[in-house]
Structures are given as C-alpha cells and as structure tokens.
Design a protein around this motif. Sequence first.
Motif, PDB file in Angstrom:
ATOM      1  N   ASP A 105       0.830  -1.213   0.000  1.00 24.60           N
ATOM      2  CA  ASP A 105       0.000   0.000   0.000  1.00 24.60           C
ATOM      3  C   ASP A 105       0.863   1.261   0.000  1.00 24.60           C
ATOM      4  O   ASP A 105       0.561   2.236   0.702  1.00 24.60           O
ATOM      5  N   ARG A 106       1.937   1.214  -0.770  1.00 28.18           N
ATOM      6  CA  ARG A 106       2.860   2.350  -0.916  1.00 28.18           C
ATOM      7  C   ARG A 106       3.571   2.720   0.378  1.00 28.18           C
ATOM      8  O   ARG A 106       4.119   3.812   0.511  1.00 28.18           O
ATOM      9  N   ARG A 107       3.533   1.817   1.320  1.00 29.80           N
ATOM     10  CA  ARG A 107       4.242   2.047   2.570  1.00 29.80           C
ATOM     11  C   ARG A 107       5.640   1.454   2.481  1.00 29.80           C
ATOM     12  O   ARG A 107       5.828   0.401   1.872  1.00 29.80           O
ATOM     13  N   PRO A 108       6.629   2.090   3.078  1.00 33.03           N
ATOM     14  CA  PRO A 108       7.992   1.543   3.011  1.00 33.03           C
ATOM     15  C   PRO A 108       8.088   0.239   3.791  1.00 33.03           C
ATOM     16  O   PRO A 108       7.305  -0.015   4.712  1.00 33.03           O
ATOM     17  N   PRO A 109       9.057  -0.612   3.456  1.00 31.60           N
ATOM     18  CA  PRO A 109       9.218  -1.875   4.180  1.00 31.60           C
ATOM     19  C   PRO A 109       9.806  -1.635   5.564  1.00 31.60           C
ATOM     20  O   PRO A 109      10.369  -0.578   5.853  1.00 31.60           O
ATOM     21  N   VAL A 110       9.665  -2.643   6.420  1.00 30.89           N
ATOM     22  CA  VAL A 110      10.308  -2.563   7.735  1.00 30.89           C
ATOM     23  C   VAL A 110      11.825  -2.564   7.559  1.00 30.89           C
ATOM     24  O   VAL A 110      12.542  -1.781   8.193  1.00 30.89           O
ATOM     25  N   PHE A 111      12.315  -3.451   6.690  1.00 35.01           N
ATOM     26  CA  PHE A 111      13.750  -3.558   6.404  1.00 35.01           C
ATOM     27  C   PHE A 111      13.989  -3.489   4.904  1.00 35.01           C
ATOM     28  O   PHE A 111      13.089  -3.784   4.107  1.00 35.01           O
ATOM     29  N   LYS A 112      15.194  -3.137   4.545  1.00 40.02           N
ATOM     30  CA  LYS A 112      15.680  -3.329   3.188  1.00 40.02           C
ATOM     31  C   LYS A 112      16.476  -4.632   3.158  1.00 40.02           C
ATOM     32  O   LYS A 112      17.339  -4.851   4.010  1.00 40.02           O
ATOM     33  N   GLU A 113      16.153  -5.499   2.195  1.00 39.42           N
ATOM     34  CA  GLU A 113      16.967  -6.702   2.014  1.00 39.42           C
ATOM     35  C   GLU A 113      18.186  -6.284   1.212  1.00 39.42           C
ATOM     36  O   GLU A 113      18.078  -5.778   0.103  1.00 39.42           O
ATOM     37  N   LEU A 114      19.363  -6.456   1.787  1.00 39.02           N
ATOM     38  CA  LEU A 114      20.549  -5.790   1.251  1.00 39.02           C
ATOM     39  C   LEU A 114      21.047  -6.371  -0.059  1.00 39.02           C
ATOM     40  O   LEU A 114      21.706  -5.671  -0.833  1.00 39.02           O
ATOM     41  N   GLY A 115      20.744  -7.631  -0.343  1.00 40.95           N
ATOM     42  CA  GLY A 115      21.105  -8.161  -1.651  1.00 40.95           C
ATOM     43  C   GLY A 115      20.346  -7.450  -2.756  1.00 40.95           C
ATOM     44  O   GLY A 115      20.923  -6.995  -3.752  1.00 40.95           O
ATOM     45  N   HIS A 116      19.031  -7.326  -2.583  1.00 43.07           N
ATOM     46  CA  HIS A 116      18.211  -6.625  -3.571  1.00 43.07           C
ATOM     47  C   HIS A 116      18.580  -5.154  -3.631  1.00 43.07           C
ATOM     48  O   HIS A 116      18.651  -4.561  -4.719  1.00 43.07           O
ATOM     49  N   TYR A 117      18.845  -4.549  -2.478  1.00 40.90           N
ATOM     50  CA  TYR A 117      19.229  -3.127  -2.453  1.00 40.90           C
ATOM     51  C   TYR A 117      20.527  -2.912  -3.226  1.00 40.90           C
ATOM     52  O   TYR A 117      20.640  -1.977  -4.040  1.00 40.90           O
TER      53      TYR A 117
END
Length: 309
Positions: A215-227
């Motif tokens: 719902d256009r809300r940011p994630p709790v964490f960033k998964e660093l491989g994808h980042y």
Amino acid sequence: MSNFDGDAFRVVSWNVERNGAGCGGSDERWHLAMDVLAALRPHVLLRQELKRADMHGGRALWAEAARLGGHTPFLAEAGRESANQTGVYIDRDLCQPVEFHQYTAGMWHPVCNPVVRIKGAPGKLSLASFHLSFFCPDQRASEARRLTTLGGPGKAAIIGGDCNSNPHRSDDEKAPLPVWSKIDDRAHFEHRTFERNGERVSDTRPDEILAGERDRRPPVFKELGHYAATVLDQPEALAPTSSLWREDQGPMRRIDRIYATPQVAQALTRLEAIVNDDVREASDHCPVMATFSLSRLRRVLAPDARTAA
C-alpha cells in the motif's frame, strides 16, 4: 572481495554447518571456517549453527572470538529441540555493547540480539542473528513477524541469518524459484512450500514480511542483496548461497540474507556472497558480507537522522 579501507564497516552472516564438526569429531572444518572469517575481518559476525557452543564454559564460543581477533561474543540459548545456537561477535575496538536480548517465544532457534553504540555515533544499533525454521512455512512467517519488532519506528538495526526460504522478488534473482516437479524430495517440498490461491508455491513469506512494500508504505527492512543489485548496480549481490553440498533439492538458492532498517541501508556500499574452495569445504552455506561506509553509518545513527528516515 571488498577492499579493506579505513571507512569500511563489515558485517558477515554465516551458517557454518554443525559449527564445523566433522565425522568422528574432527574439527578441521571449524579451523578452515575460522581461516575464512579471519581473512574477511568482520567488525560484526552474525553466526548460525553454533552447535553446543555453550558447553564447557562456552569454550567453543570464546575460541571463535579469539580467532576473530578478540571480538566480544554473545550467544542465544539453544532451542528445545535443537542444539544449534545463534550468536553475534562484535569488534570491541569499534562497538560498545549496551544491551543484550534474546527472543525465544515461538522461535525454532532463539534470536541473539546485542545492541551497540559504534564509537563516534550517538545512536544505538541493534544487531541480530536468526535462523528460521527449516521445516514449517507457517512458523517461518511467525518468526519473521517477530523480527519486525527490531525494525520499528525510530530503531536502527542490522539483522541476518538463514531464512530457509526464498526472496519474494523472484524475477530479479539470479536463481529462479524451484521447479518442484523436478525435485523428488517430498519432505523438502513440504518444508519449503505453502498454499496460496489454491496451489502450492515456494515459500517467500518471510522476505515479504521483512522487506515487502505494501500500500505504498515503506518496508520494515531493506533486504541488502536486492538493495545492492538495484540501487548500487551490483547484480552479483544476488548470487545464491546454499546448498554448496546437496544436489537432490534442486539448484542453489539465496536463502542466507542480511537486512537493515531503511536509513541504515543507505550506508551500504557492497553486498557479496563469498564462495571459494575453502568455503565449499567448510560449510554448505556461503558467508554473506555487507560492507557499509562507517562515516555514513555514524551520520544515520544520529537520533535526528533516524527520526527523519
């Protein structure tokens, strides 16, 4: 492999299978794993499968800390049905521990969670090593929801471990999701799939819970491989990590992952899965190393920066 410059803050996550114990009690694999880690020189090491590391006064735990150069070790207790423990080692010259927590309720492997202050940074950084259930997709989802409490508003965290499940953005991955009709191991099928829309699909829910955007809300964490692959243009960050040993459960998958709260992820400079002959002999998992800019990390750990993120 990353260059060891003075602005680097290195976080490694590694599941060393059965803590390096070999047939007949041999410790050759453990020594090889320690050689690998000594070469990586992590400031923070997130470890899984520290099997019975609390025995004999924590002898194995302290031996590993010594091989890392005198890091301060933290160890979660063993689960009721597994002697494999999670642990965290921190570089005492850079990180000052200020709290220690472990989370046991509903966790197959209790989570090891020290909290530190990095020298020169006013704010606190939560560090956690986790090992999600290998056999139950529903429990993994519950465990992932428990981990989201480490990334609540105003918190800064780096967490990593063995997710025993796949990333949810499968189109971006170097290793596609398993083709289950080609895998004969029925137990593995039951362990790694769940029902969605009337069919059995690969379990990606832990990654959706930890790093999914809704719902256009940011994630709790960033998964660093994808980042690293998408923001830093490092496609090699999506290299699979396990299994280096088994071929009966299909091709390797990227089940070992490191996550960071969004403001901490902004300090990332590189993410890589380390694989060489020594790694292949030491464990069935690759170590994953996240390298951050120490100067940027100190800036984002300022209380005003965390609030604004």
